[in-house]
Design an enzyme around this catalytic site. Structure first.
Site, PDB file in Angstrom:
ATOM      1  N   LYS A 125      -8.655  -2.167   0.799  1.00 20.02           N
ATOM      2  CA  LYS A 125      -8.565  -1.271   1.954  1.00 20.02           C
ATOM      3  C   LYS A 125      -9.360   0.016   1.759  1.00 20.02           C
ATOM      4  CE  LYS A 125      -6.185  -3.836   4.721  1.00 20.02           C
ATOM      5  NZ  LYS A 125      -6.901  -4.513   5.835  1.00 20.02           N
ATOM      6  N   SER A 149      -1.138  -6.013   9.530  1.00 16.79           N
ATOM      7  CA  SER A 149      -0.606  -7.021   8.611  1.00 16.79           C
ATOM      8  C   SER A 149       0.714  -7.571   9.141  1.00 16.79           C
ATOM      9  CB  SER A 149      -0.380  -6.391   7.238  1.00 16.79           C
ATOM     10  OG  SER A 149       0.197  -7.310   6.358  1.00 16.79           O
ATOM     11  N   ARG A 197       0.829  -1.198   0.000  1.00 18.00           N
ATOM     12  CA  ARG A 197       0.000   0.000   0.000  1.00 18.00           C
ATOM     13  C   ARG A 197       0.873   1.263   0.000  1.00 18.00           C
ATOM     14  NH1 ARG A 197      -1.713   0.758   4.391  1.00 18.00           N
ATOM     15  NH2 ARG A 197      -0.889  -1.004   5.596  1.00 18.00           N
ATOM     16  N   ASP A 228      -9.752 -10.745   8.174  1.00 20.90           N
ATOM     17  CA  ASP A 228      -9.156  -9.410   8.218  1.00 20.90           C
ATOM     18  C   ASP A 228     -10.088  -8.271   8.616  1.00 20.90           C
ATOM     19  OD1 ASP A 228      -6.776  -7.834   7.788  1.00 20.90           O
ATOM     20  OD2 ASP A 228      -7.704  -7.040   5.990  1.00 20.90           O
ATOM     21  N   HIS A 288     -10.397  -4.114  12.452  1.00 17.61           N
ATOM     22  CA  HIS A 288      -9.321  -4.693  11.639  1.00 17.61           C
ATOM     23  C   HIS A 288      -8.890  -5.970  12.351  1.00 17.61           C
ATOM     24  CE1 HIS A 288      -5.115  -4.272   9.642  1.00 17.61           C
ATOM     25  NE2 HIS A 288      -5.937  -4.951   8.877  1.00 17.61           N
ATOM     26  N   ARG A 337       1.646 -12.430  -1.621  1.00 12.97           N
ATOM     27  CA  ARG A 337       0.327 -12.786  -1.077  1.00 12.97           C
ATOM     28  C   ARG A 337      -0.455 -13.677  -2.029  1.00 12.97           C
ATOM     29  NH1 ARG A 337      -1.809  -9.635   3.217  1.00 12.97           N
ATOM     30  NH2 ARG A 337      -0.386  -8.005   3.906  1.00 12.97           N
ATOM     31  N   LYS A 387      -2.982 -12.445  12.011  1.00 15.75           N
ATOM     32  CA  LYS A 387      -4.447 -12.532  11.990  1.00 15.75           C
ATOM     33  C   LYS A 387      -4.934 -13.707  11.161  1.00 15.75           C
ATOM     34  CE  LYS A 387      -5.737  -8.580  10.365  1.00 15.75           C
ATOM     35  NZ  LYS A 387      -4.408  -8.211   9.867  1.00 15.75           N
ATOM     36  N   THR A 388      -4.425 -13.798   9.932  1.00 11.39           N
ATOM     37  CA  THR A 388      -4.878 -14.867   9.037  1.00 11.39           C
ATOM     38  C   THR A 388      -4.444 -16.231   9.539  1.00 11.39           C
ATOM     39  OG1 THR A 388      -4.839 -13.382   7.135  1.00 11.39           O
ATOM     40  CG2 THR A 388      -4.780 -15.739   6.676  1.00 11.39           C
TER      41      THR A 388
END
Length: 532
Positions: A200, A239, A60, A258, A219, A324, A243-244
């Site tokens: 996002k 990130s 990003r 997410d 988030h 990713r 989390k994943t």
């Protein structure tokens, strides 16, 4: 020429977008893959995955995000965190982007965000690249085909990677721009092929819209006990904090990885898919996610692969450490069919501590939870943002400052009210370093993290004996089955205890300095909980 199914009253012409070349409406995954291959946008990989690279932008560009300063949002946007753009500059950008698109082939996907029908946001995504349409179909939610005949977009995203903005003319920082206009319900993205900007942007929209309805946008990833949605857990984190990985527990049902909302009915996923990091991904540690990398239409982003066998290299980060894969949620075998859960029973705040100071798990009081939520301490992981090449300590309020258009206290107070109303046990989990800081210590063993989380979620950790951490005042278990006791006391993992103490004092000072800006806006108990 127009191809595909669409509400006849809401074609692009009805939005003032004319003079285009071929327009593809709502192509399904096979057609999007075929179009992307025909256009030379990437390669067909093993199992039918689609392999792409995103050029200069492999993450990003948060410094290039803008919110248009219109009267309707003037008093509610957190301007210290959101770069303003004047309405006239946005209009020039919009006109120039539409002129640039004339005669070009475009792909239109009518999708939505929000698994709870009561809080659904219908979004139209217009892209130059077929694979961006494919990505959007994975990460947003897909209406039933018959719904497309009456679909009316509430917001529209125009994503034009081949257009380069003029900072002087368009009122932006660089030639790369993400501009959000709430009054016109329009988002413009230019000069970046990184698909995460689409995802996002929608999250930022929801972060502005939902709090006014009393809904907490989060988030976070989320899962619930199999067959028992009442036993829901959410995992806050930036990130790279896990989390994943940590929510994809085969013994529990995955709600999402997410972005979620917490309404008066419970938890709901905003998305229809996952966007997982693949660096060092293995079939042994994360079999479900690993399996998606060879499934049809999974988007593989910025991964090195063998030119002959097309086998992916999960260790080669020469393109980016932010490699990713994007895939629909149903590619995970234990994913929820509804993407809905109950009110969170456990709230886990994930942090990647590059200082090596924080314990692998700690129990928080509600006041401490708000303190750590507003602090949002973690380390930016290499590749997540442009220019980040190694872990970089940072404070990202609400574990998602780049996506927060409102002031942090709005989200913090919502979280506190929901914890008070529905009850939840809060935990801080460090997936960062132990035995020393980054460069000296080692990454927290994922096996230990999983064991600690399992004990927290099944309730056995509540019966453990705890000590009070001398630096932060939260409670840390003394012993947990399957976890080395020394790991639970970070000071014991360091070769030099005095060096740990110095590092801890440094981190405490950073927390205090960062939190000073919130003191005028919070209650006394949170101030007292700040540093134990």
């Amino acid at each position: 020429m127009e191809i595909g199914r669409v509400n006849p009253a809401h074609r692009l012409e009805d939005q003032g977008i004319t003079g285009l070349g071929k327009v593809h409406y709502n192509l399904l995954e096979p057609a999007l893959v075929e179009a992307a291959l025909t256009r030379g946008e990437g390669h067909l990989g093993q199992g039918g995955a689609f392999l792409v690279t995103t050029g200069e932008h492999t993450g990003r560009s948060p410094k290039d995000k803008h919110v248009v300063r219109t009267a309707d949002v003037e008093d509610t946007i957190w301007w210290d965190n959101n770069r303003p753009m004047e309405p006239e500059a946005f209009d020039r950008l919009h006109a120039d982007m539409l002129a640039h698109l004339k005669g070009r082939e475009v792909f239109v996907e009518d999708l939505y965000a929000g698994a709870d029908p009561a809080h659904r946001l219908d979004v139209r995504v217009i892209t130059e690249m077929a694979w961006h349409g494919l990505f959007s179909r994975h990460l947003l939610r897909r209406p039933a085909l018959e719904e497309l005949d009456s679909f009316v977009p509430e917001f529209t995203i125009v994503n034009c990677p081949s257009f380069k903005a003029d900072p002087e003319h368009h009122g932006c920082r660089t030639r790369t721009v993400v501009a959000m206009n709430f009054a016109k319900k329009l988002i413009l993205i230019a000069d970046t092929e990184y698909a995460g900007e689409i995802k996002k942007s929608v999250f930022t929209l929801l972060n502005y819209i939902l709090p006014a309805r009393g809904i907490m946008p989060m988030h976070c990833s989320a899962n619930h006990a199999t067959g028992n949605p009442v036993d829901t857990a959410v995992f806050f984190g930036l990130s790279g904090t896990g989390k994943t990985t940590l929510s994809a527990d085969p013994s529990r049902t995955l709600i999402g990885d997410d972005e979620h909302g917490w309404s008066d009915k419970g938890t709901f996923n905003f998305e229809g898919g996952c966007y997982a990091k693949t660096i060092s991904l293995s079939a042994e540690a994360e079999p479900e996610i690993f399996a998606t990398t060879t499934k049809f239409a999974t988007v593989i982003e910025n991964m090195v692969f063998d030119p002959h066998t097309l086998a992916l290299d999960y260790e080669d980060d020469s393109l980016t450490a932010n490699m990713r894969c994007a895939y629909p949620l149903h590619y995970i075998s234990n994913a929820s069919d509804t993407a809905l859960g109950g009110h969170p029973k456990n709230i886990i705040m994930l942090t990647c501590d590059a200082f090596g100071v924080l314990p692998p798990i700690a129990r928080l009081t509600p006041a401490q939870a708000m303190y750590h939520f507003l602090s949002g301490f973690t380390s930016k992981v290499a590749g997540t943002e442009k220019g980040v090449t190694e872990p970089e300590p940072t404070f990202s309020t609400c574990f998602g400052a780049p996506f927060m258009p409102r002031r942090p206290e709005v989200y913090g107070q919502l979280l506190r009210e929901k914890i008070a109303t529905h009850g939840a046990t809060c935990w801080l989990v460090n997936t960062g370093w132990t035995g020393g800081a980054y460069g000296t210590g080692s990454r927290m063993p994922i096996k230990a993290t999983r064991a600690l989380l399992a004990a927290a979620l099944d309730g056995t950790l509540n019966d453990a004996e705890f000590r009070k951490d001398p630096n932060f005042g939260f409670e840390v278990p003394l012993s947990v089955p399957g976890v080395d006791d020394a790991l639970l006391d970070p000071r014991r993992t360091w070769a030099d205890g005095a060096a740990y103490d110095a590092q801890a004092r440094k981190l405490v000072g950073m927390f205090s300095e960062n939190f000073a800006k919130y003191l005028p806006f919070i209650d006394q108990d949170v101030k007292e909980a700040a540093i134990g």
